[in-house]
Motif scaffolding. Structure first.
Motif, PDB file in Angstrom:
ATOM      1  N   UNK A  53       0.845  -1.870  -0.180  1.00  0.00           N
ATOM      2  CA  UNK A  53       0.085   0.155  -0.217  1.00  0.00           C
ATOM      3  C   UNK A  53       0.943   0.975   0.015  1.00  0.00           C
ATOM      4  N   UNK A  54       1.976   0.832   1.040  1.00  0.00           N
ATOM      5  CA  UNK A  54       2.907   2.337   1.030  1.00  0.00           C
ATOM      6  C   UNK A  54       3.844   2.854  -0.350  1.00  0.00           C
ATOM      7  N   UNK A  55       4.062   1.203  -0.810  1.00  0.00           N
ATOM      8  CA  UNK A  55       4.577   1.491  -2.776  1.00  0.00           C
ATOM      9  C   UNK A  55       3.655   2.199  -3.302  1.00  0.00           C
ATOM     10  N   UNK A  56       2.330   1.525  -3.504  1.00  0.00           N
ATOM     11  CA  UNK A  56       1.204   2.207  -4.356  1.00  0.00           C
ATOM     12  C   UNK A  56       0.799   3.570  -4.015  1.00  0.00           C
ATOM     13  N   UNK A  57       1.329   4.061  -2.888  1.00  0.00           N
ATOM     14  CA  UNK A  57       0.855   5.555  -2.601  1.00  0.00           C
ATOM     15  C   UNK A  57       1.607   6.506  -3.164  1.00  0.00           C
ATOM     16  N   UNK A  58       3.194   6.132  -3.326  1.00  0.00           N
ATOM     17  CA  UNK A  58       3.805   6.967  -3.638  1.00  0.00           C
ATOM     18  C   UNK A  58       4.378   6.737  -4.817  1.00  0.00           C
ATOM     19  N   UNK A  59       3.538   5.773  -5.596  1.00  0.00           N
ATOM     20  CA  UNK A  59       3.502   5.616  -7.076  1.00  0.00           C
ATOM     21  C   UNK A  59       3.094   7.106  -7.584  1.00  0.00           C
ATOM     22  N   UNK A  60       1.322   6.829  -6.425  1.00  0.00           N
ATOM     23  CA  UNK A  60       0.283   7.919  -7.124  1.00  0.00           C
ATOM     24  C   UNK A  60       0.561   9.232  -6.611  1.00  0.00           C
ATOM     25  N   UNK A  61       1.756   9.552  -5.187  1.00  0.00           N
ATOM     26  CA  UNK A  61       2.177  11.011  -5.234  1.00  0.00           C
ATOM     27  C   UNK A  61       3.454  11.527  -6.267  1.00  0.00           C
ATOM     28  N   UNK A  62       3.553  10.577  -6.477  1.00  0.00           N
ATOM     29  CA  UNK A  62       4.840  10.181  -7.397  1.00  0.00           C
ATOM     30  C   UNK A  62       4.677  11.204  -9.356  1.00  0.00           C
ATOM     31  N   UNK A  63       2.865  10.240  -9.363  1.00  0.00           N
ATOM     32  CA  UNK A  63       2.499  10.386 -10.284  1.00  0.00           C
ATOM     33  C   UNK A  63       1.922  12.331 -10.370  1.00  0.00           C
ATOM     34  N   UNK A  64       1.322  12.216  -8.988  1.00  0.00           N
ATOM     35  CA  UNK A  64       0.159  13.897  -9.294  1.00  0.00           C
ATOM     36  C   UNK A  64       1.355  14.993  -9.757  1.00  0.00           C
ATOM     37  N   UNK A  65       2.575  14.846  -8.908  1.00  0.00           N
ATOM     38  CA  UNK A  65       3.765  15.695  -9.038  1.00  0.00           C
ATOM     39  C   UNK A  65       4.613  16.012  -9.850  1.00  0.00           C
ATOM     40  N   UNK A  66       4.803  14.480 -11.106  1.00  0.00           N
ATOM     41  CA  UNK A  66       4.857  15.478 -12.709  1.00  0.00           C
ATOM     42  C   UNK A  66       3.450  15.987 -13.248  1.00  0.00           C
ATOM     43  N   UNK A  67       1.865  15.545 -12.639  1.00  0.00           N
ATOM     44  CA  UNK A  67       1.551  16.085 -13.240  1.00  0.00           C
ATOM     45  C   UNK A  67       0.950  17.933 -12.536  1.00  0.00           C
ATOM     46  N   UNK A  68       1.759  17.952 -11.768  1.00  0.00           N
ATOM     47  CA  UNK A  68       1.637  19.062 -11.351  1.00  0.00           C
ATOM     48  C   UNK A  68       0.101  19.492 -11.568  1.00  0.00           C
ATOM     49  N   UNK A  69      -0.568  18.688 -10.228  1.00  0.00           N
ATOM     50  CA  UNK A  69      -1.926  18.462  -9.461  1.00  0.00           C
ATOM     51  C   UNK A  69      -1.870  19.403  -8.536  1.00  0.00           C
ATOM     52  N   UNK A  70      -2.921  19.623  -7.641  1.00  0.00           N
ATOM     53  CA  UNK A  70      -2.251  20.425  -6.365  1.00  0.00           C
ATOM     54  C   UNK A  70      -3.715  20.094  -5.835  1.00  0.00           C
ATOM     55  N   UNK A  71      -4.894  18.999  -5.872  1.00  0.00           N
ATOM     56  CA  UNK A  71      -5.875  18.891  -5.408  1.00  0.00           C
ATOM     57  C   UNK A  71      -5.149  17.609  -5.699  1.00  0.00           C
ATOM     58  N   UNK A  72      -4.569  16.623  -6.373  1.00  0.00           N
ATOM     59  CA  UNK A  72      -4.406  15.093  -6.606  1.00  0.00           C
ATOM     60  C   UNK A  72      -2.989  15.551  -5.329  1.00  0.00           C
ATOM     61  N   UNK A  73      -1.814  15.999  -5.632  1.00  0.00           N
ATOM     62  CA  UNK A  73      -0.854  16.014  -4.784  1.00  0.00           C
ATOM     63  C   UNK A  73      -1.559  16.187  -3.403  1.00  0.00           C
TER      64      UNK A  73
END
Length: 132
Positions: free
Chosen positions: A24-44
């Protein structure tokens, strides 16, 4: 993410719980990394909150597992990798924040302290002193 054999068929039940929280931590880290790449403040924000909750669950589970015996080396290594990813993302966010602060400072500079082109009048207007 590191490629490891994540088959829980050979893990004892306590290790299954540990496997689940680490995944779960690994999946959440990947999700945060994707949100950072997309520069989506809400998703971050959403991803960061989910990661924080996942890390808290993982920490609790790891502590319980450590009390009951050793954490398996493969799972311990995944925790080390995840910890490194968290540190990397924190560092990246700190650098991005510093860069944003510098950009804002260029666009909206603070008033200079001391004498300006307007001389002492500018200082008096902002000094907070009342004149009778």
């Amino acid at each position: 993410m590191q490629s490891t054999d994540r088959s829980s068929a050979s893990l004892p039940p306590a290790d299954d719980a540990l496997e689940a929280v680490i995944t779960d931590v690994e999946l959440r880290l990947a999700g945060l990394a994707q949100s950072l790449l997309e520069r989506d403040g809400g998703a971050i924000d959403t991803a960061a909150t989910a990661l924080q909750q996942s890390l808290a669950r993982a920490l609790d589970t790891v502590r319980r597992a450590a009390r009951q015996g050793a954490v398996p080396p493969a799972l311990r290594q995944r925790l080390v990798v995840a910890s490194g990813q968290v540190a990397t993302q924190r560092n990246t966010l700190a650098r991005a924040t510093a860069a944003l602060d510098r950009a804002i400072e260029v666009l909206l500079p603070r008033e200079a302290s001391g004498y300006t082109a307007n001389g002492a009048a500018a200082l008096q207007a902002h000094s907070g002193l009342a004149r009778a």
